[in-house]
Design a protein around this motif. Sequence first.
Motif, mmCIF file in Angstrom:
data_model
loop_
_atom_site.group_PDB
_atom_site.id
_atom_site.type_symbol
_atom_site.label_atom_id
_atom_site.label_comp_id
_atom_site.label_asym_id
_atom_site.label_seq_id
_atom_site.Cartn_x
_atom_site.Cartn_y
_atom_site.Cartn_z
ATOM 1 N N GLY A 110 -7.691 5.901 5.107
ATOM 2 C CA GLY A 110 -6.691 5.242 5.601
ATOM 3 C C GLY A 110 -5.442 5.694 6.255
ATOM 4 O O GLY A 110 -4.293 5.150 6.508
ATOM 5 N N ASN A 111 -5.603 7.008 6.126
ATOM 6 C CA ASN A 111 -4.343 7.947 6.640
ATOM 7 C C ASN A 111 -4.750 8.081 8.206
ATOM 8 O O ASN A 111 -5.734 8.567 8.647
ATOM 9 C CB ASN A 111 -4.470 9.259 6.103
ATOM 10 C CG ASN A 111 -4.436 9.182 4.611
ATOM 11 O OD1 ASN A 111 -3.384 9.132 3.956
ATOM 12 N ND2 ASN A 111 -5.415 9.324 3.850
ATOM 13 N N ARG A 134 -4.807 0.464 6.971
ATOM 14 C CA ARG A 134 -5.016 0.500 5.437
ATOM 15 C C ARG A 134 -5.616 -1.043 5.182
ATOM 16 O O ARG A 134 -6.433 -1.122 4.405
ATOM 17 C CB ARG A 134 -3.631 0.653 4.925
ATOM 18 C CG ARG A 134 -3.282 0.319 3.645
ATOM 19 C CD ARG A 134 -1.641 0.038 3.329
ATOM 20 N NE ARG A 134 -1.325 -1.278 3.648
ATOM 21 C CZ ARG A 134 -0.083 -1.517 3.425
ATOM 22 N NH1 ARG A 134 0.909 -0.596 3.314
ATOM 23 N NH2 ARG A 134 0.408 -2.897 3.900
ATOM 24 N N ASP A 135 -4.931 -2.177 5.683
ATOM 25 C CA ASP A 135 -5.504 -3.518 5.429
ATOM 26 C C ASP A 135 -6.638 -3.819 5.751
ATOM 27 O O ASP A 135 -7.396 -4.691 5.082
ATOM 28 C CB ASP A 135 -4.261 -4.263 5.887
ATOM 29 C CG ASP A 135 -3.091 -4.383 5.249
ATOM 30 O OD1 ASP A 135 -2.880 -3.417 4.256
ATOM 31 O OD2 ASP A 135 -1.961 -4.816 5.870
ATOM 32 N N VAL A 188 -4.316 2.760 -1.364
ATOM 33 C CA VAL A 188 -3.308 2.988 -0.176
ATOM 34 C C VAL A 188 -3.372 4.284 0.047
ATOM 35 O O VAL A 188 -3.293 5.191 -0.587
ATOM 36 C CB VAL A 188 -2.008 2.371 -0.813
ATOM 37 C CG1 VAL A 188 -0.845 2.871 -0.009
ATOM 38 C CG2 VAL A 188 -1.950 1.030 -1.308
ATOM 39 N N PRO A 189 -3.284 4.499 1.428
ATOM 40 C CA PRO A 189 -3.275 5.971 2.061
ATOM 41 C C PRO A 189 -1.834 6.521 1.678
ATOM 42 O O PRO A 189 -0.863 6.014 1.716
ATOM 43 C CB PRO A 189 -3.493 5.931 3.455
ATOM 44 C CG PRO A 189 -2.768 4.326 3.875
ATOM 45 C CD PRO A 189 -3.431 3.601 2.530
ATOM 46 N N LYS A 220 -0.603 0.246 8.930
ATOM 47 C CA LYS A 220 -0.818 -0.725 8.092
ATOM 48 C C LYS A 220 -2.157 -1.683 8.210
ATOM 49 O O LYS A 220 -2.732 -1.929 7.399
ATOM 50 C CB LYS A 220 0.542 -1.799 8.107
ATOM 51 C CG LYS A 220 0.429 -3.013 7.384
ATOM 52 C CD LYS A 220 1.621 -3.806 7.958
ATOM 53 C CE LYS A 220 1.501 -5.279 7.148
ATOM 54 N NZ LYS A 220 0.205 -5.872 6.931
ATOM 55 N N PHE A 263 -5.453 9.156 -1.163
ATOM 56 C CA PHE A 263 -5.308 7.672 -1.684
ATOM 57 C C PHE A 263 -4.424 7.691 -3.156
ATOM 58 O O PHE A 263 -4.800 8.427 -3.891
ATOM 59 C CB PHE A 263 -6.113 6.932 -1.417
ATOM 60 C CG PHE A 263 -7.316 6.990 -2.011
ATOM 61 C CD1 PHE A 263 -7.475 6.256 -3.333
ATOM 62 C CD2 PHE A 263 -8.337 7.692 -2.035
ATOM 63 C CE1 PHE A 263 -8.414 6.191 -4.359
ATOM 64 C CE2 PHE A 263 -9.240 7.782 -2.520
ATOM 65 C CZ PHE A 263 -9.648 7.167 -3.889
#
Lengths: 581, 581
Positions: A245-246, A124-125, A216-217, A121, A566
């Motif tokens: 993001g992963n 990602r954020d 978003v991943p 999270k 993503f």
Amino acid sequence: MSLSTPGGGVPVSLENGSMSKALAFFETHLSTLKQAVDAGRSRAFWSPYSEIPSGRIYGETANADGRAAFDAYLGNRFALETETSGDQLGEELSPYGMALGIRYDRPDIEALIARMQGALKGWRDAGADARTGVCLEILHRLNKRSFELAYATMHTTGQGFAMAFQAGGPHAQDRGLEAVSMAWQAMKNAAPAVAQWVKPQGKNPALAMEKHYTVVPQGISLVIACATFPTWNTYPGLFASLVTGNPVIVKPHPGSVLPVAISVQVAQQVLSEAGFDPCLVSMVPDSASDPVAQVLAQHPAIKLIDFTGSSEFGNWLERNCPQAQVFTEKAGVNTLIIDSIANLKAVVRNLAFSLSLYSGQMCTTPQNIFIPRDGIDTDEGHLSFDQVAQRLADGVSGFLAKPEVAVNVLGALQNPATVDRIDQCRALGRVVLDSVSGEHPEFPDARMRTPLMLAVDAADRDSYAQERFGPISFLIATDSTEQSMALAREVIGQRGAITLGVYSTSETVLEQAHELALDVKVALSCNLSGGVFVNQSAAFSDFHATGGNPAANACLTDSSFVSRRFVVVQNRRDVPPPAEE
Amino acid sequence: MSLSTPGGGVPVSLENGSMSKALAFFETHLSTLKQAVDAGRSRAFWSPYSEIPSGRIYGETANADGRAAFDAYLGNRFALETETSGDQLGEELSPYGMALGIRYDRPDIEALIARMQGALKGWRDAGADARTGVCLEILHRLNKRSFELAYATMHTTGQGFAMAFQAGGPHAQDRGLEAVSMAWQAMKNAAPAVAQWVKPQGKNPALAMEKHYTVVPQGISLVIACATFPTWNTYPGLFASLVTGNPVIVKPHPGSVLPVAISVQVAQQVLSEAGFDPCLVSMVPDSASDPVAQVLAQHPAIKLIDFTGSSEFGNWLERNCPQAQVFTEKAGVNTLIIDSIANLKAVVRNLAFSLSLYSGQMCTTPQNIFIPRDGIDTDEGHLSFDQVAQRLADGVSGFLAKPEVAVNVLGALQNPATVDRIDQCRALGRVVLDSVSGEHPEFPDARMRTPLMLAVDAADRDSYAQERFGPISFLIATDSTEQSMALAREVIGQRGAITLGVYSTSETVLEQAHELALDVKVALSCNLSGGVFVNQSAAFSDFHATGGNPAANACLTDSSFVSRRFVVVQNRRDVPPPAEE
């Protein structure tokens, strides 16, 4: 509501110390990023990482420091951030003869995955720019450690030092940077951060909405590395996943762990400094007797899988991991079609290098060389099939006659099975050039073999119509170039290929080869006779594999290689009409 | 060598009459294309196809002409270009009561696929701009036939006429155009047509290469259409595949063939006029008793599959067609979370429409409505759970009290199984609003049912934690909004969803819903209370499904939806150094 932005804008709520660090990295490397984007668009030559292992470029002590760092790993535990099971493992043996004796922690997989999911999270954020900054800094620091990576690559893969430096260091870093720049663009172009949507309704007030979009991943990414190119083939998937993001688990080949471990260590250091959980990049090593790749690949938390290796396991991954996007590079049968040659000496020189480099252990090395049985026209007159075969064999043996060339170009065989394969293949055709053991002045136990070249007939499909990994090539006598094309079409269609080369003085033949390349979706090199070789693939310019034939289901690095990592999630709300006056 | 160009430039060797036609189409529609590209980037409202079924826009006789065209199909053979097996089939029954009696040719699949493979090369070599021109002209002509498509859609899907016009006509055309414009950009950005690669070599001459890049389609594309939205859900895959060079087979649902047949007819006409094989877009109909989708989907020539329908078959496709890229939209459990409401009347009006539209047969219709059992704060004071449930039920029944509204908004049930499902679901909870048969003034045999609304407890997971397709919704009493969020997270995580709506006056709750949406990767709509409904998805602005939860493995239409349909093949050759002076 503080909405994170899709394209790398930074959500206000996260403008804290750690974000400043990540964004400072982004600012530091922004010029490099922009040049990478430009290079990927123009496909012109560019690299920020020098391929020359020179003290003037990397620092006068860089070689000694890298060597010392490598030596310090030997016989010791290599510590990485992880959730450890308490066990350790390690079975690396240098193809040059000695055991590395390095022990790595075996993680508790469930605990590690839970921790990585928890860290997702925040990563990602952080947004695209912050993540890109971290990735660019990782690459920058990897570059500084290119000598250390070179020794680690040499003594796991068997590559000669110069190649280990280039392919394990700057060229791998190039491919990582390429993936970062492609993914950064893909995120930026996926959607704007915010859109105003106003739909007219005739005389009534318009419908109005504000829409926010967030990249978003997919989830946790698994990169299954190969023994021969543990960084070059790993960085594209690793960096494409990480920057989008992963969190990433790298599962190294048990024989080539150290270059991966060093890379993960560098990534963890930069992530920590930027205030993120270092386990966002983790390593899960295993042993040949207790492999973990299948279990990991089918774990429900794993949403992305990158794999380089055998067709058997690659095909299994493609069929048995429906919870994940799967990117594979597998075996193939790389092919040369020789129709006629305008500059025989130069071509022989070029192909001698291609066939010798790293003892044919590249996924791009030519294996099948189709030549008309009636011979070909050259600038030295018409040569028979046997004459062409002999010229190529002489080219290889002449090139390798100098011991220092042989040692550095051939390197050593990564896998003992390749030695066995050479011995088994000898019976598949008439030996034009036999494979012999080489001698390494520094490492007497090095597993060295020179190329084996076999003459076969077009009818001997059982010999040549499958990958024979290692320094093994077939000179295949065909009825005509037309038949050469037809056989290449058939074999590549069934078995795949990453490279196709053609030699011809006829534009018609070159056009036919172009059509063939389009039909079986393979990269084509025409009449290479200088300092570029069919097995070389340059980041930012050459697409490595197409994803369109059985040798690989994905390409390094095209748009879908990055954009599948993503999704875009939108959040819309009504905008009330303005109050009436 | 005449190399085709990757980004739509036209190879010289193809500048013949047919190419002129395709490029003329491109020129004609270039302004529309550019506006589509801009809209997709800004995500602002835009559409070139009017959604108003008005004679002033579509021509005074458009409605009558469309009706007449539809009537003329009834009871007759619908002819398309194909390789026919000689057999015909057709079993369409209007949900409004009459048999359509239309017969379609059943193709000889192997002959058709062979013909389409033969046609692929010319379509591939035409280049991106020519293909884009053809696709834009197809969409333009489909728009002209929107009334005809509306009647065909109405009498196959059961949609009311106004919705059939919009969703079957202009809104579907919007989504097709969106796919074309996204794919055109993806091809243009994939690589330049030609690159000059020059690598410095210190004091030696630079290495120089010329590299050509070509966009190459994956192969034959299969689009498996659904019964309820035979054009809206079909056009994205059809046009994304076609414009990137892939011949397309559409396999319609046996109950909704006509809108697909008309669409294929238009595509074939334009392809023919432009000098291409009309079978580049083909239809392969089947019957419920002799389905062909599985056989087609596993055919080795099929390299792309788009599917809208059941999770069972969608999951089968994802797992059993490793030769193809598979894009699925499947079942899901769309969700509303009601925490508090600032404008109750408006929200009730909004949700009454959402729950009634097309009798809940949209893949975006809310099913699960989570409400705290202790009730919620509204602008009309605190209302108990039962009061909220009753207000929503009254909203629906009041909205449908006017027969002309009921007829046009509800439409008819496409599938008799939906009637059975309503009857079976009645026992799953306390009936807050019962489903009753509707009466259609024009079609007495129309299969009409009003919405069924059931009150259940959060503990009744067996009732609501799966898709109940049709006009069936659950008002679910929870301990708190926190529990509503947790249950939504659980159910969407396991079963997927395409839409999530939230109602709250608290920014904190809206932020929590945003986090939830990011975590389960679903599009979120906040506090909709005007003329936009949670089940509506606008092309160029709203991403339909994310591809990140079990309701769909792909998104209409993001970058990977288009870029996975082609690969890039390169062709490089040495450039000799300039002769020395």
